[in-house]
Design a protein around this motif. Structure first.
Motif: not given
Length: 122
Positions: A65-75
Motif C-alpha cells: 500500500r502506497g507503493r503499488f497502484t492497480i488500474s484497469r481498462g476493458n481488456t
C-alpha cells in the motif's frame, strides 16, 4: 471462460519501478473483478492488489500500500510498482472473478494466469 496472460516482469534494482500487465481474453473480462497475488520461494501465496470490474474500488495488501497502484481498462489490468524492495521478489499472478469485486482471498478467483517473475536486487 477467461484466459489471462501476465507480462512486464523482469530484473530491477531496489528503488526502481516496474509495471505488470494482465491481458484478459473473452468478451466478459471487463465484467470481472481482478486481483494480483504473488508467491516467493518457500512462502505462501500473498495478496497484492485487486480492483472491481468498474475500476472504481481497489484493495491493497499491507506490504504494498502506497507503493503499488492497480488500474484497469476493458481488456487489461495494470499493476504499477514503485519503490521496489528486495522483498517484492516473487512470481506475480493475476486472477479474475465473476462473482466478487476486489477480493483479497485467492479462493474467490476462478481464473489464473501463468505468472511473471519479478526479481528485485538489493
Amino acid at each position: 471462460q477467461v484466459h489471462l496472460a501476465e507480462s512486464g516482469g523482469g530484473l530491477v534494482q531496489a528503488g526502481d519501478s516496474l509495471r505488470l500487465s494482465c491481458a484478459g481474453s473473452g468478451r466478459t473480462f471487463s465484467s470481472y473483478g481482478v486481483g494480483w497475488f504473488r508467491q516467493a520461494p518457500g512462502k505462501e501465496r500473498e495478496f497484492v492488489a485487486a480492483i472491481n470490474w468498474r475500476g472504481t474500488f481497489a484493495n491493497y495488501g499491507e506490504g504494498v500500500r502506497g507503493r503499488f497502484t492497480i488500474s484497469r481498462g476493458n481488456t487489461v489490468v495494470n499493476l504499477q510498482m514503485n519503490s521496489l524492495k528486495a522483498e517484492d521478489t516473487a512470481v506475480y499472478y493475476c486472477a479474475a472473478s465473476a462473482t466478487v469485486g476486489a477480493s483479497m482471498f485467492d479462493n474467490d478467483y476462478s481464473y489464473w494466469g501463468q505468472g511473471t517473475q519479478v526479481t528485485v536486487s538489493s
